[in-house]
Design a protein around this motif. Structure first.
Motif, mmCIF file in Angstrom:
data_model
loop_
_atom_site.group_PDB
_atom_site.id
_atom_site.type_symbol
_atom_site.label_atom_id
_atom_site.label_comp_id
_atom_site.label_asym_id
_atom_site.label_seq_id
_atom_site.Cartn_x
_atom_site.Cartn_y
_atom_site.Cartn_z
ATOM 1 N N GLU A 66 39.612 42.872 33.296
ATOM 2 C CA GLU A 66 40.863 42.513 33.969
ATOM 3 C C GLU A 66 41.113 43.407 35.173
ATOM 4 N N ARG A 67 40.785 44.699 35.062
ATOM 5 C CA ARG A 67 40.985 45.615 36.192
ATOM 6 C C ARG A 67 40.079 45.249 37.364
ATOM 7 N N ILE A 68 38.856 44.823 37.064
ATOM 8 C CA ILE A 68 37.930 44.447 38.140
ATOM 9 C C ILE A 68 38.461 43.223 38.882
ATOM 10 N N LEU A 69 38.874 42.192 38.141
ATOM 11 C CA LEU A 69 39.398 40.998 38.785
ATOM 12 C C LEU A 69 40.666 41.312 39.566
ATOM 13 N N ALA A 70 41.546 42.155 39.008
ATOM 14 C CA ALA A 70 42.784 42.518 39.701
ATOM 15 C C ALA A 70 42.480 43.270 40.994
ATOM 16 N N SER A 71 41.452 44.108 40.985
ATOM 17 C CA SER A 71 41.086 44.849 42.191
ATOM 18 C C SER A 71 40.587 43.916 43.285
ATOM 19 N N VAL A 72 39.755 42.944 42.905
ATOM 20 C CA VAL A 72 39.241 41.974 43.879
ATOM 21 C C VAL A 72 40.389 41.161 44.477
ATOM 22 N N LEU A 73 41.323 40.730 43.620
ATOM 23 C CA LEU A 73 42.460 39.954 44.105
ATOM 24 C C LEU A 73 43.388 40.799 44.966
ATOM 25 N N SER A 74 43.538 42.076 44.613
ATOM 26 C CA SER A 74 44.397 42.966 45.391
ATOM 27 C C SER A 74 43.879 43.139 46.812
ATOM 28 N N GLU A 75 42.568 43.295 46.950
ATOM 29 C CA GLU A 75 41.983 43.422 48.285
ATOM 30 C C GLU A 75 42.156 42.129 49.079
ATOM 31 N N ALA A 76 42.003 40.996 48.410
ATOM 32 C CA ALA A 76 42.185 39.715 49.097
ATOM 33 C C ALA A 76 43.634 39.542 49.539
ATOM 34 N N ASP A 77 44.578 39.954 48.697
ATOM 35 C CA ASP A 77 45.987 39.832 49.045
ATOM 36 C C ASP A 77 46.346 40.752 50.208
ATOM 37 N N ALA A 78 45.777 41.961 50.222
ATOM 38 C CA ALA A 78 46.040 42.898 51.314
ATOM 39 C C ALA A 78 45.537 42.349 52.644
ATOM 40 N N ALA A 79 44.474 41.564 52.598
ATOM 41 C CA ALA A 79 43.935 40.943 53.813
ATOM 42 C C ALA A 79 44.593 39.605 54.108
ATOM 43 N N ASP A 80 45.681 39.293 53.377
ATOM 44 C CA ASP A 80 46.401 38.016 53.528
ATOM 45 C C ASP A 80 45.446 36.841 53.320
ATOM 46 N N ASP A 81 44.582 36.971 52.310
ATOM 47 C CA ASP A 81 43.559 35.974 52.057
ATOM 48 C C ASP A 81 43.799 35.217 50.752
ATOM 49 N N ILE A 82 45.025 35.257 50.244
ATOM 50 C CA ILE A 82 45.383 34.481 49.063
ATOM 51 C C ILE A 82 46.429 33.448 49.461
ATOM 52 N N ASP A 83 46.155 32.195 49.141
ATOM 53 C CA ASP A 83 47.102 31.118 49.369
ATOM 54 C C ASP A 83 47.920 30.952 48.093
ATOM 55 N N TRP A 84 49.222 31.256 48.170
ATOM 56 C CA TRP A 84 50.043 31.295 46.970
ATOM 57 C C TRP A 84 50.606 29.934 46.570
ATOM 58 N N THR A 85 49.970 28.861 47.039
ATOM 59 C CA THR A 85 50.220 27.539 46.465
ATOM 60 C C THR A 85 49.210 27.363 45.341
ATOM 61 N N VAL A 86 49.653 27.536 44.121
ATOM 62 C CA VAL A 86 48.769 27.655 42.963
ATOM 63 C C VAL A 86 48.637 26.320 42.234
ATOM 64 N N SER A 87 47.418 26.003 41.836
ATOM 65 C CA SER A 87 47.146 24.798 41.049
ATOM 66 C C SER A 87 46.726 25.203 39.637
ATOM 67 N N VAL A 88 47.189 24.436 38.660
ATOM 68 C CA VAL A 88 46.913 24.738 37.248
ATOM 69 C C VAL A 88 46.257 23.530 36.589
ATOM 70 N N ASP A 89 45.234 23.789 35.806
ATOM 71 C CA ASP A 89 44.567 22.716 35.065
ATOM 72 C C ASP A 89 43.734 23.347 33.958
ATOM 73 N N SER A 90 43.030 22.521 33.214
ATOM 74 C CA SER A 90 42.165 23.016 32.144
ATOM 75 C C SER A 90 40.850 22.260 32.170
ATOM 76 N N THR A 91 39.858 22.827 31.501
ATOM 77 C CA THR A 91 38.565 22.170 31.375
ATOM 78 C C THR A 91 38.021 22.418 29.977
ATOM 79 N N VAL A 92 37.368 21.422 29.423
ATOM 80 C CA VAL A 92 36.798 21.531 28.084
ATOM 81 C C VAL A 92 35.345 21.958 28.183
ATOM 82 N N VAL A 93 34.963 22.912 27.348
ATOM 83 C CA VAL A 93 33.604 23.433 27.321
ATOM 84 C C VAL A 93 33.018 23.167 25.939
ATOM 85 N N ARG A 94 31.880 22.509 25.905
ATOM 86 C CA ARG A 94 31.230 22.259 24.617
ATOM 87 C C ARG A 94 30.738 23.568 24.014
#
Length: 272
Positions: A66-94
């Motif tokens: 979780e810390r690794i993913l949060a760090s990657v997202l934090s850097e993207a947000d600092a560079a204004d590289d996150i679009d905060w229009t969020v989409s939600v869905d699910s997928t089934v995995v066999r």
């Protein structure tokens, strides 16, 4: 990529033997899930398979993934590289037959649920990944449930896990500007939850809800607002799911423990 990840890895224990090289172990875990090969087929130059598997679960328990993913997202947000229009869905995995057979009571040391997020439906054993993606098809948060579970009940859990730290002062960002979702997420409770959070809901209404409101006449209330133009961006979560399933070990689940499979879902997020 390793330059970003290395400072976030756990330090060697004060006593006892030093841990195996973190970079080699991370490459071993990535190789396993990219190819969906059995752990025992891990190439010798990537170290013992027991080390890689134990480290996968250990890093899930201590929050390293979780810390690794949060760090990657934090850097993207600092560079204004996150679009905060969020989409939600699910997928089934066999779920492969190798995923069955875990202890039903779960393991207290790993926090696994009793069903290990494996359910039985018409298609057999399966797991469902519930995902929130930003407007650039980047994963922001996710959770896993049994395959027969509904989408709407997992919505609040996914939304609560959106947490992007700031590189400077300030609280982590947890609220998107808008949430796009399909008809499976259309409910009064869900819309009220988003309204309390100050988040715009872009969710179409199913025909049965539309008919029920019409039958009630003036007591049915006003129809919820729906922005058709904004809804066209919902394909971002589908593209995010497609990227996730390029990793063969995620497209078909072979892990017995839910905590191990959910930890592995973090891997594609490191390659943003």
């Amino acid at each position: 990529m390793w330059g970003r990840i290395e400072p976030l890895m756990p330090a060697d224990p004060v006593r006892g033997r030093r841990w195996a090289d973190h970079r080699r172990t991370l490459e071993a875990i990535a190789w396993k899930y990219r190819t969906n090969s059995p752990w025992r087929d891990l190439p010798g130059e990537l170290g013992p398979f027991q080390t890689a598997h134990k480290r996968l679960v250990r890093w899930a328990v201590d929050g390293t993934w979780e810390r690794i993913l949060a760090s990657v997202l934090s850097e993207a947000d600092a560079a204004d590289d996150i679009d905060w229009t969020v989409s939600v869905d699910s997928t089934v995995v066999r779920a492969h037959q190798h995923a069955a057979g875990a202890l039903k009571k779960g393991r207290r040391d790993t926090g696994s649920r009793g069903d290990h997020a494996i359910g039985r439906s018409r298609g057999g054993l399966s797991t469902k990944v519930h995902l929130a993606a930003d407007g650039l098809a980047r994963p922001l948060a996710f959770t896993v449930t049994a395959g027969q579970a509904g989408d709407a009940p997992a919505f609040e859990t996914v939304m609560a896990r959106i947490r992007v730290p700031r590189t400077g002062p300030g609280r982590p960002r947890t609220r998107p500007n808008a949430v796009l979702a399909d008809r499976a997420y259309s409910s009064r409770a869900l819309r009220a939850h988003l309204r309390r959070q100050g988040i715009r809901a872009v969710i179409p209404q199913p025909s049965d809800q539309f008919g029920h409101r019409q039958r009630r006449g003036r007591h049915g209330g006003r129809p919820p607002g729906f922005d058709r133009e904004s809804y066209k961006q919902r394909n971002t979560v589908e593209r995010c799911i497609n990227r996730l399933k390029q990793w063969r070990g995620l497209a078909t689940r072979t892990d017995k423990l839910a905590i191990a499979y959910q930890a592995a879902v973090h891997l594609p997020g490191q390659h943003i």
